[in-house]
Design a protein around this motif. Structure first.
Motif, PDB file in Angstrom:
ATOM      1  N   SER A  16       0.818  -1.227   0.000  1.00  0.00           N
ATOM      2  CA  SER A  16       0.000   0.000   0.000  1.00  0.00           C
ATOM      3  C   SER A  16       0.842   1.262   0.000  1.00  0.00           C
ATOM      4  N   GLY A  17       1.972   1.255   0.731  1.00  0.00           N
ATOM      5  CA  GLY A  17       2.780   2.461   0.848  1.00  0.00           C
ATOM      6  C   GLY A  17       2.139   3.531   1.696  1.00  0.00           C
ATOM      7  N   SER A  18       1.120   3.152   2.478  1.00  0.00           N
ATOM      8  CA  SER A  18       0.376   4.125   3.276  1.00  0.00           C
ATOM      9  C   SER A  18       0.120   3.570   4.661  1.00  0.00           C
ATOM     10  N   GLY A  19       0.352   4.396   5.690  1.00  0.00           N
ATOM     11  CA  GLY A  19       0.095   3.980   7.059  1.00  0.00           C
ATOM     12  C   GLY A  19      -1.381   3.802   7.360  1.00  0.00           C
ATOM     13  N   PRO A  20      -2.226   4.818   7.101  1.00  0.00           N
ATOM     14  CA  PRO A  20      -3.661   4.654   7.358  1.00  0.00           C
ATOM     15  C   PRO A  20      -4.289   3.500   6.586  1.00  0.00           C
ATOM     16  N   GLY A  52       1.217   0.061  11.551  1.00  0.00           N
ATOM     17  CA  GLY A  52       0.779   0.729  10.338  1.00  0.00           C
ATOM     18  C   GLY A  52       1.682   1.874   9.929  1.00  0.00           C
ATOM     19  N   ALA A  53       2.360   2.481  10.907  1.00  0.00           N
ATOM     20  CA  ALA A  53       3.257   3.599  10.595  1.00  0.00           C
ATOM     21  C   ALA A  53       4.439   3.161   9.735  1.00  0.00           C
ATOM     22  N   SER A  61       6.802   3.827  -0.852  1.00  0.00           N
ATOM     23  CA  SER A  61       6.101   4.697   0.086  1.00  0.00           C
ATOM     24  C   SER A  61       5.569   5.921  -0.640  1.00  0.00           C
ATOM     25  N   ILE A  62       4.285   6.210  -0.412  1.00  0.00           N
ATOM     26  CA  ILE A  62       3.689   7.394  -1.018  1.00  0.00           C
ATOM     27  C   ILE A  62       4.394   8.653  -0.532  1.00  0.00           C
ATOM     28  N   VAL A 233      -3.219   9.995  12.595  1.00  0.00           N
ATOM     29  CA  VAL A 233      -4.213   9.548  11.609  1.00  0.00           C
ATOM     30  C   VAL A 233      -4.339   8.027  11.577  1.00  0.00           C
ATOM     31  N   ASN A 234      -3.386   7.302  12.173  1.00  0.00           N
ATOM     32  CA  ASN A 234      -3.486   5.844  12.234  1.00  0.00           C
ATOM     33  C   ASN A 234      -4.395   5.432  13.393  1.00  0.00           C
TER      34      ASN A 234
END
Length: 244
Positions: A16-20, A52-53, A61-62, A233-234
């Protein structure tokens, strides 16, 4: 089970490259499993948020792509530089989970048979192939990081429609709406950051810090902010409330 949570977070981060996105996708599965295994609910939620972070540190990573476009830094070199910090973050979470696990009365989960493991691998094979295609294509010089994003989108669409058969017309529309919303948010941030970078360049502020080094340090600190109260935000509280 806590180690599984961290390892799975690292794998999903490479997709995903995204934590959330990592928290949203894995939270509903891993948090109840951790609680069932005997971990406190607060620890389970915190571990999922911290795991998730890692999604913004382990490539692709985005956040690295956004930083690279703003700082005019090599995205491939940023990806390579982010691998070791991301793995170290995962290792640190595993050590913390092991130390806490000694103080808890954890349930021993039944060992999966070889047939069950093979079936699980076959079911997950096409999903696990995505990070191989993305990272292999980038590091192998087959396509650029931008082209890798397009390849991953088409690959995910084909797998979701024809192999797993979980994406229909309605879900496709929802995906497009979410993508447009996320893209608009990122572009507003990029617009402001690009203007700020232009001001710094015109002011001739050279501080002697390598942009790759700066990018990794900055994004690792931003990753910590993803799950640090009060505005991380996570967030997993909503996931927990919906589940229980």
């Amino acid at each position: 089970m806590a180690i599984v949570c961290v390892v799975v977070s690292c794998f999903f981060a490479a997709i995903s490259g995204s934590g959330p996105a990592t928290v949203a996708a894995l939270g509903l599965i891993m948090i109840p499993a951790l609680v069932k295994a005997g971990y406190p609910a607060a620890f389970s939620c915190a571990l999922m948020a911290a795991g998730g972070a890692i999604g913004v540190v382990i490539p692709p990573s985005i956040t690295f792509v956004v930083y690279g476009s703003i700082a005019d830094a090599s995205i491939i070199r940023l990806f390579m530089a982010g691998m070791i910090p991301g793995l170290l973050m995962g290792a640190g979470l595993i050590v913390a989970a092991l130390l806490l696990g000694r103080k808890l009365e954890l349930k021993i989960m039944p060992k999966a048979s070889g047939q069950e493991r093979w079936q699980a691998f076959k079911d997950a094979f096409w999903g696990l192939l995505m990070p191989v295609i993305i990272l292999g294509g980038i590091y192998g010089g087959i396509f650029t990081p931008t082209e890798a994003a397009a390849v991953s989108v088409f690959y995910g669409l084909i797998v979701g429609i024809f192999i797993y058969k979980e994406i229909d017309v309605k879900k496709t529309i929802d995906i497009l709406i979410d993508s447009c919303s996320t893209t608009a948010t990122v572009m507003f941030i990029t617009m402001g950051a690009t203007l700020f970078a232009y001001v710094l360049t015109r002011a001739r502020l050279e501080l002697g810090i390598h942009p790759i080094h700066l990018g990794v340090v900055m994004i690792v600190n931003l990753a910590i902010g993803l799950f640090t109260p009060p505005v991380g935000v996570n967030t997993v509280c909503g996931l927990w409330d919906r589940q229980y």
